[in-house]
Structure formats: structure tokens, C-alpha cells
Scaffold this motif. Sequence first.
Motif, PDB file in Angstrom:
ATOM      1  N   LEU A 214       0.821  -1.213   0.000  1.00  0.00           N
ATOM      2  CA  LEU A 214       0.000   0.000   0.000  1.00  0.00           C
ATOM      3  C   LEU A 214       0.851   1.258   0.000  1.00  0.00           C
ATOM      4  O   LEU A 214       0.403   2.323  -0.408  1.00  0.00           O
ATOM      5  CB  LEU A 214      -0.928  -0.009   1.219  1.00  0.00           C
ATOM      6  CG  LEU A 214      -1.899  -1.196   1.318  1.00  0.00           C
ATOM      7  CD1 LEU A 214      -2.735  -1.100   2.576  1.00  0.00           C
ATOM      8  CD2 LEU A 214      -2.790  -1.281   0.085  1.00  0.00           C
ATOM      9  N   ASN A 215       2.062   1.122   0.487  1.00  0.00           N
ATOM     10  CA  ASN A 215       3.011   2.230   0.479  1.00  0.00           C
ATOM     11  C   ASN A 215       4.391   1.628   0.248  1.00  0.00           C
ATOM     12  O   ASN A 215       4.687   0.538   0.739  1.00  0.00           O
ATOM     13  CB  ASN A 215       2.962   2.993   1.806  1.00  0.00           C
ATOM     14  CG  ASN A 215       3.614   4.350   1.722  1.00  0.00           C
ATOM     15  OD1 ASN A 215       3.542   5.020   0.693  1.00  0.00           O
ATOM     16  ND2 ASN A 215       4.256   4.768   2.798  1.00  0.00           N
ATOM     17  N   ASP A 216       5.239   2.306  -0.481  1.00  0.00           N
ATOM     18  CA  ASP A 216       6.489   1.701  -0.933  1.00  0.00           C
ATOM     19  C   ASP A 216       7.586   1.777   0.126  1.00  0.00           C
ATOM     20  O   ASP A 216       8.670   2.302  -0.106  1.00  0.00           O
ATOM     21  CB  ASP A 216       6.960   2.365  -2.233  1.00  0.00           C
ATOM     22  CG  ASP A 216       7.994   1.496  -2.954  1.00  0.00           C
ATOM     23  OD1 ASP A 216       8.012   0.280  -2.674  1.00  0.00           O
ATOM     24  OD2 ASP A 216       8.760   2.029  -3.766  1.00  0.00           O
ATOM     25  N   THR A 217       7.277   1.258   1.315  1.00  0.00           N
ATOM     26  CA  THR A 217       8.312   1.099   2.325  1.00  0.00           C
ATOM     27  C   THR A 217       9.089  -0.182   2.011  1.00  0.00           C
ATOM     28  O   THR A 217       8.583  -1.077   1.322  1.00  0.00           O
ATOM     29  CB  THR A 217       7.698   0.992   3.724  1.00  0.00           C
ATOM     30  OG1 THR A 217       6.842  -0.164   3.767  1.00  0.00           O
ATOM     31  CG2 THR A 217       6.885   2.234   4.065  1.00  0.00           C
ATOM     32  N   TRP A 218      10.299  -0.287   2.552  1.00  0.00           N
ATOM     33  CA  TRP A 218      11.147  -1.432   2.183  1.00  0.00           C
ATOM     34  C   TRP A 218      10.508  -2.752   2.572  1.00  0.00           C
ATOM     35  O   TRP A 218      10.415  -3.672   1.769  1.00  0.00           O
ATOM     36  CB  TRP A 218      12.524  -1.319   2.855  1.00  0.00           C
ATOM     37  CG  TRP A 218      13.370  -2.514   2.529  1.00  0.00           C
ATOM     38  CD1 TRP A 218      14.152  -2.695   1.431  1.00  0.00           C
ATOM     39  CD2 TRP A 218      13.444  -3.747   3.281  1.00  0.00           C
ATOM     40  NE1 TRP A 218      14.725  -3.940   1.451  1.00  0.00           N
ATOM     41  CE2 TRP A 218      14.305  -4.615   2.574  1.00  0.00           C
ATOM     42  CE3 TRP A 218      12.871  -4.184   4.471  1.00  0.00           C
ATOM     43  CZ2 TRP A 218      14.615  -5.890   3.030  1.00  0.00           C
ATOM     44  CZ3 TRP A 218      13.160  -5.463   4.921  1.00  0.00           C
ATOM     45  CH2 TRP A 218      14.022  -6.297   4.213  1.00  0.00           C
TER      46      TRP A 218
END
Length: 282
Positions: A244-248
Motif C-alpha cells: 500500500l506504500n512503498d516502504t522497504w
Amino acid sequence: KEIADYLGCRHVVAVNNGTAAFALAILAHDVKELTIPAYAYPSVVSTLRIMGVNVLFGEIHARRVTMIPFNSGGWMAPVSYAGMPLDGDSWGGLKVIEDAGESFGAEGRGGKTGAQGWTATFSFHAAKTLTTVEGGAVATDDDGFADRLREIRHRGYLNFQTTDIASAIGRVQLRKLPDHLENRGRVARFYREELKGLVGFQHVPKHVRIHANTMFPIFVHHPKLLAARLWKLGVETRLGWPALNDTWAAHHVSSHVLTLPIYNTMPEAETEYVVKCVKKSL
């Protein structure tokens, strides 16, 4: 009432599906801003945006696949992914609405999912440990909050009511739940024993007393290739949800996870066949 008695909480409000349960909890708490994990089922974020809630994203533990708890002062919605319960010691005292759609029957050191002191929402979809074919519920110990849930469900601006037929199915399924959890646990143990060293597994911390094993995720380098090979052998799998969010960590999980077949009455022969096919296809 039977579900509340099983969980050990004061109130359970039944609704027509898991997404409705989550939306009902948001409405009843009058949440304006909510932090959700960067890796969760997409309907969570779409529901919040439809409702006009400001969505923030929290990082996850890559191996546990759960949101890292932090005291932001606002509302948080951790997900008990694949059936693993949250740690009551980590989340106690925070403003939590747990997305427990995958963890009915799970138990941590703080008690069963749904009775750890915060609001929890469940899904009773056909793939879950407890099913009404399609349904859901909100669990709470707060009397006033339970009244608000029922008011919105019955007389509010949305119709979240379940049906008598679905409820009748759920009552029968609830009596079968101990056997279903035991069988899912057997399947999960077999997968871990037979595939150890070949694939990665979800880390199960010490606080977990009962894992619901609603899904069985494995971690591999090329999940799409493995899924295609298993499909040809008659084994259906599921790829990870998009981050949903481009965190690692969320991106890492999304691009490496594959869920193997597991269900309430899965027989030993099918479990052995899945393992045989995975070993052949790696």
C-alpha cells in the motif's frame, strides 16, 4: 452472544461481511485519521478513503508481517496477518482497531483475538476459520460503544445487518472450530517440517499461544514462477497483495510471499501432495 462467550469479551455485533465490520468500527469510533500497515489487504485502504478518513502508513516487521507498534497518539489499525494474534503487551493502552479478519480463534498472551482490550473486527468469509459463508463482526468490551455499533447497524445511514441463515450457519461452524483449528495447525506443522530450509516462513513470536493459520505464507525468491509451476500440477496458490506504500519491508513481503493451500478440513493426502509439488517446483 455465543461468539462473545467463546472469545471472552462483553459484546460481539454481527454484520454482513468483514469490510462492513471494519467500516462500522470506524464510524462508531468517529475516526478521522488512522494509521494502517503498509502491507494489508487493499480493501482496508479503499474503505477508509471512501469514508473520508485520512490514511497514514506504518512500517511492518518483514518476517512477522505485522505493523510495528508506536505511540502516535492517534488511531491505529494493525492486521493480525495470516491468523497470528497481536501481542497484548505491545498494543495495550493504545487506540487500536484491530483488523482481525484472518485471526478468529487465535490466542496471544493477552487472550484470544477480540478480547485483548481493544476493538477488533472479523471476517466470516468462506475461507476463514469460522464462516457464515459471508459475514463479519465487531468485538468490544465497551458497553456504550457496543450500543453505538448496534444503532448504526440497525438504524444508521448504512445497512450492515447480517441474516438469520448466515447466523445459523455460523452457530454450527462455531461448534466445529476447535477441530478446524487443530487440523489447520497440523497442516501448518507439516509444511514447516517438510519445507524447512527450502523456503522462508512467517516468524511466530513467543507471545503466540494459538495461531489460527487462516493462510500459510511462504517466502521465496520468485513467487510468480513457483505459482505458475504449481498451477500446472493442480495446486492453487495466492500471490502477495500489492504494497500500500512503498516502504522497504512492505515491498519485500509483497514481492516474495506466496500462500500455500490450507483449509479447515484439508486431508493429510492433499497436504503431502502440496509438499511434493513444491519440492519438485523449486
